[in-house]
Design an enzyme around this catalytic site. Structure first.
Site, mmCIF file in Angstrom:
data_model
loop_
_atom_site.group_PDB
_atom_site.id
_atom_site.type_symbol
_atom_site.label_atom_id
_atom_site.label_comp_id
_atom_site.label_asym_id
_atom_site.label_seq_id
_atom_site.Cartn_x
_atom_site.Cartn_y
_atom_site.Cartn_z
ATOM 1 N N CYS A 196 -8.300 23.714 -10.304
ATOM 2 C CA CYS A 196 -9.760 24.185 -10.745
ATOM 3 C C CYS A 196 -10.852 23.924 -9.641
ATOM 4 O O CYS A 196 -10.639 22.658 -9.111
ATOM 5 C CB CYS A 196 -10.031 23.642 -12.149
ATOM 6 S SG CYS A 196 -11.658 24.095 -12.424
ATOM 7 N N ARG A 249 21.392 4.617 6.952
ATOM 8 C CA ARG A 249 22.786 4.697 6.955
ATOM 9 C C ARG A 249 23.209 5.945 7.694
ATOM 10 O O ARG A 249 24.101 6.215 8.426
ATOM 11 C CB ARG A 249 23.337 4.889 5.745
ATOM 12 C CG ARG A 249 25.107 5.077 5.334
ATOM 13 C CD ARG A 249 25.410 5.266 4.203
ATOM 14 N NE ARG A 249 26.871 5.656 3.965
ATOM 15 C CZ ARG A 249 27.198 6.824 4.246
ATOM 16 N NH1 ARG A 249 26.325 8.077 4.307
ATOM 17 N NH2 ARG A 249 28.445 7.124 4.312
ATOM 18 N N CYS A 290 -9.387 28.630 -14.691
ATOM 19 C CA CYS A 290 -8.998 27.421 -15.323
ATOM 20 C C CYS A 290 -9.117 27.544 -16.639
ATOM 21 O O CYS A 290 -9.818 28.172 -17.407
ATOM 22 C CB CYS A 290 -10.217 26.347 -14.828
ATOM 23 S SG CYS A 290 -10.192 24.751 -15.901
ATOM 24 N N CYS A 305 -12.368 25.377 -18.278
ATOM 25 C CA CYS A 305 -13.698 25.751 -18.139
ATOM 26 C C CYS A 305 -13.874 27.336 -17.820
ATOM 27 O O CYS A 305 -14.844 27.998 -17.563
ATOM 28 C CB CYS A 305 -14.377 25.104 -17.177
ATOM 29 S SG CYS A 305 -13.874 25.335 -15.353
ATOM 30 N N LYS A 347 24.145 -1.799 -8.819
ATOM 31 C CA LYS A 347 24.082 -0.670 -8.171
ATOM 32 C C LYS A 347 22.553 -0.302 -7.998
ATOM 33 O O LYS A 347 22.225 0.612 -8.937
ATOM 34 C CB LYS A 347 24.956 0.310 -8.098
ATOM 35 C CG LYS A 347 25.192 1.490 -7.233
ATOM 36 C CD LYS A 347 26.321 2.538 -7.283
ATOM 37 C CE LYS A 347 26.190 3.377 -6.198
ATOM 38 N NZ LYS A 347 25.056 4.240 -6.089
ATOM 39 N N TYR A 405 -3.171 -18.384 0.663
ATOM 40 C CA TYR A 405 -2.494 -17.397 1.693
ATOM 41 C C TYR A 405 -3.252 -16.590 2.388
ATOM 42 O O TYR A 405 -2.916 -16.432 3.513
ATOM 43 C CB TYR A 405 -1.384 -16.785 0.689
ATOM 44 C CG TYR A 405 -0.600 -15.677 1.552
ATOM 45 C CD1 TYR A 405 0.753 -15.929 1.974
ATOM 46 C CD2 TYR A 405 -1.194 -14.278 1.746
ATOM 47 C CE1 TYR A 405 1.484 -15.131 2.694
ATOM 48 C CE2 TYR A 405 -0.203 -13.602 2.377
ATOM 49 C CZ TYR A 405 1.132 -13.937 2.811
ATOM 50 O OH TYR A 405 1.687 -13.024 3.636
ATOM 51 N N ASP A 406 -4.228 -16.069 1.802
ATOM 52 C CA ASP A 406 -5.171 -15.102 2.345
ATOM 53 C C ASP A 406 -5.925 -15.756 3.544
ATOM 54 O O ASP A 406 -6.036 -15.124 4.480
ATOM 55 C CB ASP A 406 -6.167 -14.627 1.502
ATOM 56 C CG ASP A 406 -5.621 -13.444 0.403
ATOM 57 O OD1 ASP A 406 -4.563 -13.053 0.588
ATOM 58 O OD2 ASP A 406 -6.513 -13.070 -0.606
#
EC number: 6.5.1.2
Length: 693
Positions: free
Chosen positions: A433, A146, A414, A417, A125, A46-47
């Site tokens: 951080c 829509r 933080c 740290c 649905k 396909y590629d």
């Protein structure tokens, strides 16, 4: 029709013919793959077709047409969306939530029609975005949302990027159809994880994700998000000789649209109720989110008699599934630090049963979300699973507050740290951080690197990773491959000689993992397992990917501009180059040299149920390595169905179509016998598979 005027005469006739042939061939294979789920060529073949078409269109840009398969990858930046008027209003549906109400609906229908029984079509649905598609002489000309039902937005360029929407029909019809654009569950999960890492607010559910994606002005971004479609309605069906909704669904499939395979023709309302009960329990088997069943009177002449109100048809109704929400209480809030430094607040909850699992934690996404929803520690809240998978807090219940609740404030530093925190830009939602050496970032990156989907180093669990980073023994992901017995022995209690030997053995084995697993483990933004496989198959080596240009990457089917840009930026980083060099010196396999056997060449397999020796991903990989084609649904073209424990609907369909079925043990014996016939050593195949996987 090609464009180009006078220049057309300068283009060799054989080139024009080849371009047209390539387009027809590629669209046919898109139809086989995305609609029928039954490909007849390999990805590589396909590629090759797509690359040839891209090459010819570059040489002769006059030949590019809006319906060419090359236009699916996106690349345009739109200025906006124009408004279009619907040829026939797109009405909404009335809802019903229980069996008593659906029986009342049936009584009203039968009374109006003066019929003792009425035939219905029951359709799942889909939780997505309604779409109208127009075709002229079989060629796609318009995709519209829509909107308010009378007017919608022209999103044609974005619709073109959706592979299951045909750009050319299998018949030269002028027709308008309607359906649903949706985001698959896995893609929704990937997208939200990516957005949280980038400091963006996550989508609340797959429908919002699909709607937000379809309204993006950057078509390349739309292409990268892998939307999908189901079509279920023909405008003016009488023009095509259609007399029932069931006929219309078969017709839609014949002319090239993807139609939901689970729709069912029901003789009466009791069969509709049985269908609703069945899918209420089975909905989690699907790779898309459904929130109920749409019930339609089958005969179009009956539909005309029933008519509609200004808002909804009287011949159809949405039979919704019960909402899956639970009430619980927030006990505390902890902060997670992501791979890119994003600080994500997580609510620690009183354990609650929700959609079949016990939920103890739920992401609060970011501090802006907390402020908007007015969520506090100690609050009673409603929790639901976004897209059926991710627990999230929908709303707090302020009426139940006692006054002891605490506000949730953003951290000033933080939590890992102690470094500075802030935003990368004023309009960014996330707080990060800002310390580039924050150990939490590295810990998250390492967990990705050693995960089952990546290099699968089971011995390096969360606690050991934490100790390795905290002790300074590991400063980047490549350091894993330089660990010594002495290093591991320093990690403290619970790390004995046998554990050390096991970890080092797993690390050694990880050096030989397939290239796509290494790519997955690198944690390149927007590159998950599927994209990693595409890259490995195309380039065959990590260094080739690192050297690939943006132009080369974006033209690969399944990659596109956004992912290509992310890959180029990742490999442009000097730290990435340093890591690749360290991986190479450590002896990590950076090339794909997978041996493939043609033991099952020419055979088509499907799989259902849970297997003992393979995960779902592994059995697909194994079958493909042996030359088989694997499909998601059973058809008369399926040769064998492998049946595990607790099989799904594929098993019943296979029996009905007289497709051969086999247990996992029978399958392995079958492979062994086929291997002998072809002169292969079965034990060698299995050894090779274990190394590869």
């Amino acid at each position: 029709m090609f464009r180009g005027g006078e220049k057309m005469r300068q283009i060799p006739k054989e080139v024009i013919e080849e371009v047209e042939r390539l387009r027809e061939e590629i669209e046919y294979h898109n139809y086989r793959y995305y609609v029928l789920n039954d490909p007849v060529i390999t990805d590589e073949e396909y590629d090759r077709l797509m690359r040839r078409l891209i090459e010819l269109e570059r040489m002769y840009p006059e030949l590019v047409t809006p319906d060419s398969p090359t236009q699916r990858v996106g690349g345009k930046v739109l200025e906006g969306f124009k408004t279009v008027k619907h040829s026939v209003p797109m009405l909404s549906l009335d809802n019903t939530y229980n069996e008593e109400e659906i029986i009342e609906f049936d009584k009203r229908v039968k009374k109006t029609l003066q019929e003792s029984e009425v035939e219905y079509v029951a359709e799942l649905k889909i939780d997505g975005v309604s779409i109208a598609l127009r075709y002229e002489n079989g060629r796609f000309v318009l995709g519209a949302t829509r909107g308010d039902g009378v007017e919608g937005e022209d999103v044609s360029e974005n619709v073109k990027t959706i592979r299951s929407v045909p750009l050319r029909l299998r018949k030269p019809l002028t027709i308008e159809v309607r359906g649903e654009i949706y985001m698959p569950v896995d893609e929704f999960k990937r997208l939200n994880e990516e957005r949280e890492e980038e400091g963006l607010p996550p989508f609340a559910n797959p429908r919002n994700a699909a709607a937000g994606t379809l309204r993006q002005l950057n078509t390349a971004l739309v292409a990268s998000r892998r939307l999908d479609s189901f079509i279920y309605y023909v405008v003016h069906p009488e023009n095509y000789g259609l007399k029932t909704q069931w006929e219309a669904l078969q017709f839609l499939k014949e002319i090239g649209f993807k139609v939901n395979p689970h729709s069912r023709l029901c003789k009466n309302i009791q069969e509709v109720i049985e269908y609703w009960r069945e899918w209420k329990e089975r909905k989690r088997e699907l790779d898309y989110w459904v929130d109920g069943v749409v019930v339609k009177v089958n005969r179009f002449d009956f539909q005309k008699v029933l008519g509609e109100t200004s808002k909804a048809p009287r011949w159809a109704i949405a039979f919704k599934f019960p909402a899956e929400q639970a009430r619980t209480r927030i006990l505390d809030v902890t902060i997670q630090v992501g791979r890119t430094g994003v600080l994500t607040p997580v609510a620690e909850l009183e354990p609650v049963q929700l959609a079949g699992t016990i939920v103890k934690r739920a992401s609060l996404h970011n501090f802006e979300y907390i402020r908007e929803k007015d969520i506090r520690i100690g609050d009673y809240v409603f929790v639901e699973k976004a897209g059926g998978i991710i627990p999230q807090i929908v709303k707090s219940i302020p009426e139940l507050r006692t006054g002891s609740e605490k506000e949730i404030k953003p951290p000033q530093s933080c939590p890992v740290c102690g470094g500075k925190v802030g935003k990368l830009s004023p309009d960014e939602v996330a707080i990060r951080c800002l310390n580039p050496h924050c150990p939490a970032k590295l810990k998250r990156a390492l967990r990705t690197f050693v995960s089952r989907e990546a290099l699968d180093i089971e011995g390096l669990g969360e606690k050991i990773i934490d100790r390795l980073v905290d002790s300074g023994l590991v400063k980047d992901i490549a350091d894993i491959f330089y660990l010594t017995p002495f290093d591991l022995a320093q990690l403290g209690p619970g790390i004995g000689q046998r554990t050390i030997a096991k970890i080092l053995q797993e690390i050694e084995e990880a050096k030989k993992r397939p290239l796509h697993k290494l790519i997955t483990g690198l944690g390149i933004p927007m590159v998950g397992q599927k994209t990693a496989k595409i890259l490995a198959e195309h380039f065959k080596s990590l260094e080739a990917i690192a050297e690939a240009s943006y132009e080369t990457l974006k033209d690969i089917p399944g990659i596109g501009p956004e992912i290509a840009r992310s890959i180029v930026e990742y490999f442009r980083n000097p730290k990435t180059r340093e890591i690749i060099e360290k991986l190479k010196k450590a002896g990590v396999k950076l090339e794909e040299k997978t041996v493939k056997y043609d033991v099952l060449k020419g055979l088509t397999f499907a799989v259902t149920g849970t297997l003992k020796n393979f995960t779902r991903e592994e059995i697909i990989e194994f079958l493909e390595r042996l030359g088989a084609r694997v499909v998601n649904s059973v058809s008369k073209n399926t040769d064998y169905l492998i049946v595990g424990e607790n099989p799904g609907s594929k098993y019943e369909k296979a029996k009905a179509l007289k497709v051969k079925t086999m247990s996992e043990e029978e399958f392995l014996r079958f492979v062994e016998n086929r291997a002998k016939l072809k002169g292969y050593n079965f034990d060698e195949i299995m050894r090779g598979w274990k190394e590869w996987s």
